[in-house]
Design a protein around this motif. Sequence first.
Motif, PDB file in Angstrom:
ATOM      1  N   ARG A 250       0.844  -1.196   0.000  1.00  9.91           N
ATOM      2  CA  ARG A 250       0.000   0.000   0.000  1.00  9.91           C
ATOM      3  C   ARG A 250       0.883   1.251   0.000  1.00  9.91           C
ATOM      4  O   ARG A 250       0.637   2.212  -0.726  1.00  9.91           O
ATOM      5  N   THR A 251       1.927   1.226   0.835  1.00  6.74           N
ATOM      6  CA  THR A 251       2.819   2.375   0.948  1.00  6.74           C
ATOM      7  C   THR A 251       3.590   2.612  -0.338  1.00  6.74           C
ATOM      8  O   THR A 251       3.774   3.763  -0.771  1.00  6.74           O
ATOM      9  N   ARG A 252       4.041   1.548  -0.969  1.00  5.44           N
ATOM     10  CA  ARG A 252       4.740   1.708  -2.257  1.00  5.44           C
ATOM     11  C   ARG A 252       3.819   2.322  -3.319  1.00  5.44           C
ATOM     12  O   ARG A 252       4.282   3.011  -4.232  1.00  5.44           O
ATOM     13  N   GLY A 253       2.544   2.087  -3.187  1.00  6.04           N
ATOM     14  CA  GLY A 253       1.596   2.728  -4.096  1.00  6.04           C
ATOM     15  C   GLY A 253       1.618   4.240  -3.959  1.00  6.04           C
ATOM     16  O   GLY A 253       1.512   4.971  -4.963  1.00  6.04           O
ATOM     17  N   PHE A 254       1.770   4.741  -2.741  1.00 11.02           N
ATOM     18  CA  PHE A 254       1.869   6.184  -2.535  1.00 11.02           C
ATOM     19  C   PHE A 254       3.166   6.733  -3.121  1.00 11.02           C
ATOM     20  O   PHE A 254       3.177   7.823  -3.710  1.00 11.02           O
ATOM     21  N   TYR A 255       4.273   6.005  -2.943  1.00 12.80           N
ATOM     22  CA  TYR A 255       5.534   6.446  -3.562  1.00 12.80           C
ATOM     23  C   TYR A 255       5.389   6.521  -5.080  1.00 12.80           C
ATOM     24  O   TYR A 255       5.852   7.474  -5.713  1.00 12.80           O
ATOM     25  N   ALA A 256       4.764   5.510  -5.670  1.00 18.07           N
ATOM     26  CA  ALA A 256       4.588   5.494  -7.120  1.00 18.07           C
ATOM     27  C   ALA A 256       3.714   6.656  -7.578  1.00 18.07           C
ATOM     28  O   ALA A 256       3.985   7.289  -8.618  1.00 18.07           O
ATOM     29  N   ALA A 257       2.658   6.964  -6.821  1.00 21.85           N
ATOM     30  CA  ALA A 257       1.776   8.072  -7.182  1.00 21.85           C
ATOM     31  C   ALA A 257       2.488   9.420  -7.051  1.00 21.85           C
ATOM     32  O   ALA A 257       2.197  10.360  -7.794  1.00 21.85           O
ATOM     33  N   ALA A 258       3.435   9.503  -6.112  1.00 24.37           N
ATOM     34  CA  ALA A 258       4.146  10.760  -5.881  1.00 24.37           C
ATOM     35  C   ALA A 258       5.261  11.009  -6.889  1.00 24.37           C
ATOM     36  O   ALA A 258       5.601  12.164  -7.174  1.00 24.37           O
ATOM     37  N   GLU A 259       5.827   9.946  -7.435  1.00 26.96           N
ATOM     38  CA  GLU A 259       7.043  10.074  -8.254  1.00 26.96           C
ATOM     39  C   GLU A 259       6.922  11.053  -9.418  1.00 26.96           C
ATOM     40  O   GLU A 259       7.843  11.868  -9.633  1.00 26.96           O
ATOM     41  N   PRO A 260       5.830  11.058 -10.195  1.00 27.24           N
ATOM     42  CA  PRO A 260       5.757  12.017 -11.305  1.00 27.24           C
ATOM     43  C   PRO A 260       5.834  13.470 -10.850  1.00 27.24           C
ATOM     44  O   PRO A 260       6.237  14.354 -11.630  1.00 27.24           O
ATOM     45  N   GLY A 261       5.459  13.728  -9.616  1.00 20.42           N
ATOM     46  CA  GLY A 261       5.468  15.096  -9.124  1.00 20.42           C
ATOM     47  C   GLY A 261       6.854  15.663  -8.924  1.00 20.42           C
ATOM     48  O   GLY A 261       7.037  16.895  -8.923  1.00 20.42           O
ATOM     49  N   ILE A 262       7.849  14.801  -8.751  1.00 20.01           N
ATOM     50  CA  ILE A 262       9.214  15.288  -8.544  1.00 20.01           C
ATOM     51  C   ILE A 262       9.688  16.086  -9.746  1.00 20.01           C
ATOM     52  O   ILE A 262      10.382  17.103  -9.615  1.00 20.01           O
TER      53      ILE A 262
END
Length: 321
Positions: free
Chosen positions: A235-247
């Motif tokens: 579940r937590t890795r899903g949040f990292y994946a969702a955040a990555e394009p924002g960098i």
Amino acid sequence: MIAAREQDAAGIEGAALRDSYSRCRALAAEHGKTFHLATLLLPAAKRPFVHALYGFARRVDDIVDQNPDLTDDERAEELIRWSEDFLVDLEWGDTSDPISRALIDTVARWQIPHSYFADFLESMRMDLTVRTYPTFADLRTYMWGSAAVIGLQMMPILGRLDDDVRWDVVESHAIDLGLAFQMTNFLRDVGDDLRRGRVYLPQESLEMFGVDEGRLRRGIVDESIRNLLAWEIERTRGFYAAAEPGIELVHPTSQDCLRAASTLYGEILTEIERADYDVFSERVRVGQVRRATVGLNALRGAVTARRGTVTHVPPRPTAPA
């Protein structure tokens, strides 16, 4: 001295204000090592403001968790009293508190909404009154104030790639990254949180895998606990994946800071897996060699991004009459 050079670059003047920023920097260096390492990748002129955000959060955390001689009710009373004073000072635009002084200056310069800090304080109050969270939706309500708004506080300082990037898109990714960091902390600190009488993993997740609080307190990693933690890690890795394009949407001089922080925090999840999900015996950490490697690689990118770039810092606002 590094702190003085950073404050000079940021245009921070006045002995009391500079001392406040120095205190916040010291707190970040002592207690938030991964955070502090990532902050060093930002332009010098922006670092003091990020330190101020950390110093404020740490000050509140100390009230909540670092007074062992007080009861929860007494800590709650102290937090409520301190929070009310802080919010009045924030609205006024000045304070005598040596930590809050830097934060109030940062908020005024970067036009950070005051509501983010009220929401953060409300979640910290919940730490003294709420012990468990029935569903992930309930936990996410808590994480709005404890994590999501911290990402939103940072965004004005980190900046956008350019004016064509919509703020609401950047902020959506910032929320996801804040949630990813918070969930990583929850998973790493299961044992520590239990000793404080708190369980941040949703009760619905525990029930799904046949785990109860007593089983967690025994601290024996069995298959049910492994499956529970593996579920929450994904579940937590899903949040990292969702955040990555924002960098890629933040200012180039801020990207390496976020990328390094995301990488190092994300690898805590991998270390939990390598430890066979033992989050009870000792705190899982990313090794120093790996931290140094990520930091040095990010530093090269950060230095390149800064070339030919002038960091704009809003001037200190006029003091209240």
